[in-house]
Each structure stands twice: as C-alpha cells, then as structure tokens.
Design a protein around this motif. Structure first.
Motif, PDB file in Angstrom:
ATOM      1  N   ARG B 286      50.438  79.668  59.744  1.00  0.00           N
ATOM      2  CA  ARG B 286      50.929  80.119  58.429  1.00  0.00           C
ATOM      3  C   ARG B 286      50.555  79.126  57.336  1.00  0.00           C
ATOM      4  N   VAL B 287      50.619  77.834  57.648  1.00  0.00           N
ATOM      5  CA  VAL B 287      50.254  76.827  56.654  1.00  0.00           C
ATOM      6  C   VAL B 287      48.762  76.958  56.330  1.00  0.00           C
ATOM      7  N   GLN B 288      47.960  77.129  57.377  1.00  0.00           N
ATOM      8  CA  GLN B 288      46.522  77.326  57.160  1.00  0.00           C
ATOM      9  C   GLN B 288      46.249  78.558  56.308  1.00  0.00           C
ATOM     10  N   ALA B 289      46.941  79.635  56.628  1.00  0.00           N
ATOM     11  CA  ALA B 289      46.736  80.881  55.889  1.00  0.00           C
ATOM     12  C   ALA B 289      47.156  80.719  54.422  1.00  0.00           C
ATOM     13  N   ALA B 290      48.247  79.983  54.201  1.00  0.00           N
ATOM     14  CA  ALA B 290      48.722  79.766  52.825  1.00  0.00           C
ATOM     15  C   ALA B 290      47.671  79.000  52.031  1.00  0.00           C
ATOM     16  N   LEU B 291      47.061  78.036  52.681  1.00  0.00           N
ATOM     17  CA  LEU B 291      46.036  77.227  52.024  1.00  0.00           C
ATOM     18  C   LEU B 291      44.787  78.064  51.748  1.00  0.00           C
ATOM     19  N   GLU B 292      44.403  78.884  52.727  1.00  0.00           N
ATOM     20  CA  GLU B 292      43.219  79.738  52.531  1.00  0.00           C
ATOM     21  C   GLU B 292      43.439  80.732  51.390  1.00  0.00           C
ATOM     22  N   HIS B 293      44.648  81.272  51.320  1.00  0.00           N
ATOM     23  CA  HIS B 293      44.969  82.194  50.232  1.00  0.00           C
ATOM     24  C   HIS B 293      44.824  81.483  48.883  1.00  0.00           C
TER      25      HIS B 293
END
Lengths: 306, 306
Positions: B286-293
């Motif tokens: 989720r942290v990775q996805a938040a950063l990618e977003h």
C-alpha cells in the motif's frame, strides 16, 4: 482473599524534591516511616503521586535506593518503572530488581497514541523476575486497557495484578466480575481514584492504590480494614470523613493537593515539578479544614499516624 | 503575506536511529538535503515526526548539531524543545540558540493534565531569544489550547506563531478569522494534519507544518506554492495525488508510516523507538502504491526530489 503483594492498601508517597530539584531524602524517609508505622500493606513508590515520569532514570534510582534503605524490608516496596521508551523501562525494571524492590508498576506512558499490540509487546519486554502490576491510568497515560488486553497481559509470567481507574458507570461489582472471569485465579484486581475506593472495596476488589494513604495512611488503612471485614457502616463513616479531601482532589488533581497537605500536616515542604504549580495559597484554608474534618470524624479511631 | 520564519512549508524530518538506538547522522543528512534541495521554507527538526519526546536531551543535542552542520544555513531550522519538565525545556531552548537554530517549537508535553495557567507559565519560562511557535497538538500532548490562551501567549515577546491541529468542524476560514482577530499582526497561524493542509492553505493560513514533506518535500512544496498563488485547481490536483498516503496516515498514524516510506523511497532504514512498532510488512504494498500514485499524478510537475 489471600494476602499477596498486590492486596490491601498500597500507599503512594510523594517524591519530595527540594527547591534545587534534588531529592529530599529526609522528607521521603519521614513519609515512608509514617506509612510503615501505620501498617499499610505495600508502598507504591514512584507512582503518579511520586511523579516518576518527571524524574530522570538517575533520580529514580536515587529515590529507590533511599526508600529501600529507609523501609529496610518492613513493608513491601512496589516501584513504578513506566517510561516512554521500552528500553528505558526495561533498564528501570532491572535496576528495581537489583536494588531490592518487591514488585513493579508499569504504566504505558505515551506520546504517539499506542496500539494494543504495542502495549502488549512493551509489557512483555519489561516483565521479568518481579511481580508486576498493570498500571491502567488513562487520565495520565491516555491509554485505556480493554478487558481483552488485560486478559492477554495476565497470561505473561509475573504479570500479577492490575490497578484500574474508577469505572465511569460506577458499576464496580460488574466490572470486577467480568475481569475475574477473564483473568487467572490469584490475579489481583485493585483500584485507584481515592473517592471511589470505599465502593470498590465494598464490592470486593483486592486492593486500593491510594494517593491519600501516602500522607494519611492511618485513616486509609482503617477504611480498607473495615471494608475487608465487611463492615460497610464503618467504611462509609471513614469515607465520609475524607469527603472534603476528595472534593479537593477532584477539583485540583490529587497530585497538587498532596504537596500542600504535606505542609499542613507539618511533615515538610516540597514543590511539584514545574510546569505543575502548587495549589494557590487561597486553598490552604480548605486543606486545613479537610484535615480537621478527617481528624474530627476518625482521628481517635484510626491507627496513627493520621 | 510577508514571508517569515513561520510562513510557508515547514518540513518535518524523521530522526533516524540505527538498530542500537544511535542517531544515523548520514541518513539524517540525506533527508535534510532533500528538504533543502526542494526549497522548503523551513525544517521542523525534532518535532513529533522527529520523535523528540523519545530522545534524551543528549540525543536531541546530537541531532541538532548534526542538522546544523548539514543544513549550514541553507534553510531555516526550527527545533522542538518540548519536555515534561520546564527546566528541561529551558535547557533545550538555550542549547538550541547556542547551537545555531533559527526558531523553537514548544509543545506542552504532559502527564498530569495541565491547567492553562501552568501552560502559560511554562511558555513564559522557555521563551527567550529565539522566535517560538506554539505547538498545539492535542493528539499527542492531550492539551488543547483555548483561543484565549493562544492570545495571551502571543503577547509574550518572541512567541511568534502557532501550529494548530485541524479544526474538528472543518471550518478553517472561521477559525483563522477568530485567531487573527485575537493575535497581533504578524503572528503566524499555521496548521498540521497533512490531509487537511490543502483546505487550510486555500483558506489563507500562513503555513503548513508537514509530516509528508519530511520525505516528499517536492510535491508538498508544489501544493503550498499553488495555494499561495490562489491556484485552487492545482492545489486540489496535488492533494488528490496524496490521497492514498493520507489514508495510510489516518489509519496507522503518520509517524509509523514515515519509517516505511523512507525505506520504500530508498532513502534508508530506520525504526521507530519501541514501544512504537513499524508498520506491518503487509502494508508495504500500500505504501508503494501510494507513492506510485503520487508520482503518476504530480511526479513530472513537482520540483525534485519527490
């Protein structure tokens, strides 16, 4: 009820510091002697009333050393080892054991609000060779233990007791029944919040962790003994004698009141650590009156010292 | 709006400690360099995100020394000097001045709940030669400043700003109007609580005390500059890019999320001080996805480094 370390009256002394912020070991000694002489079941050293959180680890060690020396095994010493950091609390617990304490009090002191898992792991890390009481004091730590967490902690070896805050709904008996059902036999369930102690004790709780008993151990013990003997009328009578003091505790916070009470009793002068301010001088009359009311009602029947 | 020490974007870095609990000065330096390079208006060193309250005074001095050396005057340094005891906070404020900090953050850290008078006297004692920001953070200190108290504190020389929590009712403009009316001209009113920053900035507050900007100063600054320019659409766009991160902050507490974010960004590894636990590994995705977003939406338009 079997008498154990966490049963009966635990008296919480102030940790008196002089105006330069150094421990006043003489005044601490006089305070502890009163508690020992009165026959309290234990001493809750460096609890909230002892201002543990305001002291450095070194000041806390010095306080425990002075207390062990003074008490000299006459009364069991339970010592607060709460700290914001787990490693600090672990060190304090090790010191407490090495220096001769009989038990530990551990509060989940917090800044970032803690999760239940964090508190569990903190307790697991700190609990060691000495019996430990869970210090459930949301008014200062801002962490409230769920019954499930208490039950989980009670499974850790040497986690032997909990000190509960007064239940908001006043249902001591109900809360006690639920906690008893969730914790092992022999796990001691006690209360703090002096103005609710009488009701808690009459409902059958194991202990009263008492602020007032730090300076007024005689009447506090008389209240405990009356309740333990099932003498509700006598417990009510002594509690009523304390009412003006309870009113001051509720209005100003017991911590602030205790410093002035020590002066009014003639035990000695100490100041709370700033930013905490002493009670306004204008309150001295009320503190004196509260003490006089207590003496009038129970003075002659309580064990000394009042 | 005149740009002053307490205006614009203040970025709050972590204080990275290694697994032995020693300051990782290299990692701190890398973090500070990113903030300086991005062009943030100030650094909020040893704030709640910097875990100041978990560090000893010596560890805090070491952190400030390392930061002063790294930043070398390129960006103003505001340093948190909050402590449970007034004398400790006074010492920290003196050290901060001597070591070259530009301003102070002072939170009324508490254990015994504090009265307004106690907090006033505490601030009066600590405020000295450096401009000071009142750190109003009831989520951690459990003390809420009344508007009257803020107004009273704003009269103390060098008390120059307040960092407010997000208003419960979301009425930024109304609260800002009331506070402006009660405080001297030039007194800076800023907000923390990253997920409300966009609305606060668009309502005209002076500053955003930002957790996310400690690791993502580029997009955070882009949000501030858009709002300062009155470009609501661009501010909304950048805020929407942060939404998945805000969701994590609200669910787990921003402090815990930041440690994993530092790893995911490849800046380095640091752990929160126990009892605080790192985010569960299961959250890494989720942290990775938040950063990618965030990169998808603003990456190409934000100043580096993201």
């Amino acid at each position: 009820m079997t008498m154990t370390l966490f049963t009966g009256l635990s008296a919480f002394p102030l940790t008196p510091m002089d105006d330069e912020g150094r421990l006043d070991a003489d005044l601490l000694g006089r305070t502890l002697d009163r508690i020992v002489t009165a026959g309290a079941d234990s001493i809750g050293l460096l609890g909230s009333t002892g201002g543990y959180v305001y002291l450095t680890p070194e000041e806390r060690k010095r306080t425990l050393r002075a207390a062990v020396e003074c008490v000299d095994g006459r009364t069991p010493l339970i010592v607060g080892v709460g700290a914001l950091r787990t490693d600090t609390a672990e060190d304090l617990a090790r010191d407490a054991k090495a220096m001769g304490a009989d038990g530990l009090l551990l509060a989940p002191v917090s800044y970032q609000p803690l999760t239940e898992e964090e508190v569990f792991r903190h307790f697991e890390a700190v609990a060691g060779d000495l019996p430990l009481c869970i210090y459930n004091n949301p008014g200062t730590t801002r962490f409230s233990f769920s019954p499930d967490l208490i039950a989980r902690l009670a499974e850790i070896p040497n986690v032997a007791a909990v000190k509960m805050p007064l239940p908001a709904n006043g249902d001591y008996a109900g809360e006690l029944r639920r906690l008893r059902a969730m914790t092992p036999g022999g796990f001691a369930i006690g209360y703090s919040g002096d103005w609710g102690a009488k009701d808690a004790l009459l409902a059958g709780v194991d202990s009263w962790y008492s602020v007032a008993a730090g300076l007024l151990p005689g009447p506090a013990l008389a209240l405990v003994r009356a309740a333990q003997a099932g003498n509700a009328a006598e417990a009510e009578r002594i509690d009523s004698a304390f009412q003006p003091l309870w009113a001051l505790f509720r209005e100003f916070g017991s911590y602030r009141v205790m410093f002035m009470l020590a002066e009014v009793l003639g035990i000695g002068h100490a100041s709370p650590p700033r930013p905490i301010l002493p009670l306004p001088e204008a309150c001295r009359g009320r503190v004196q009156a509260a003490l006089e009311h207590l003496v009038d009602v129970v003075g002659d029947r309580a064990e000394s010292p009042i």
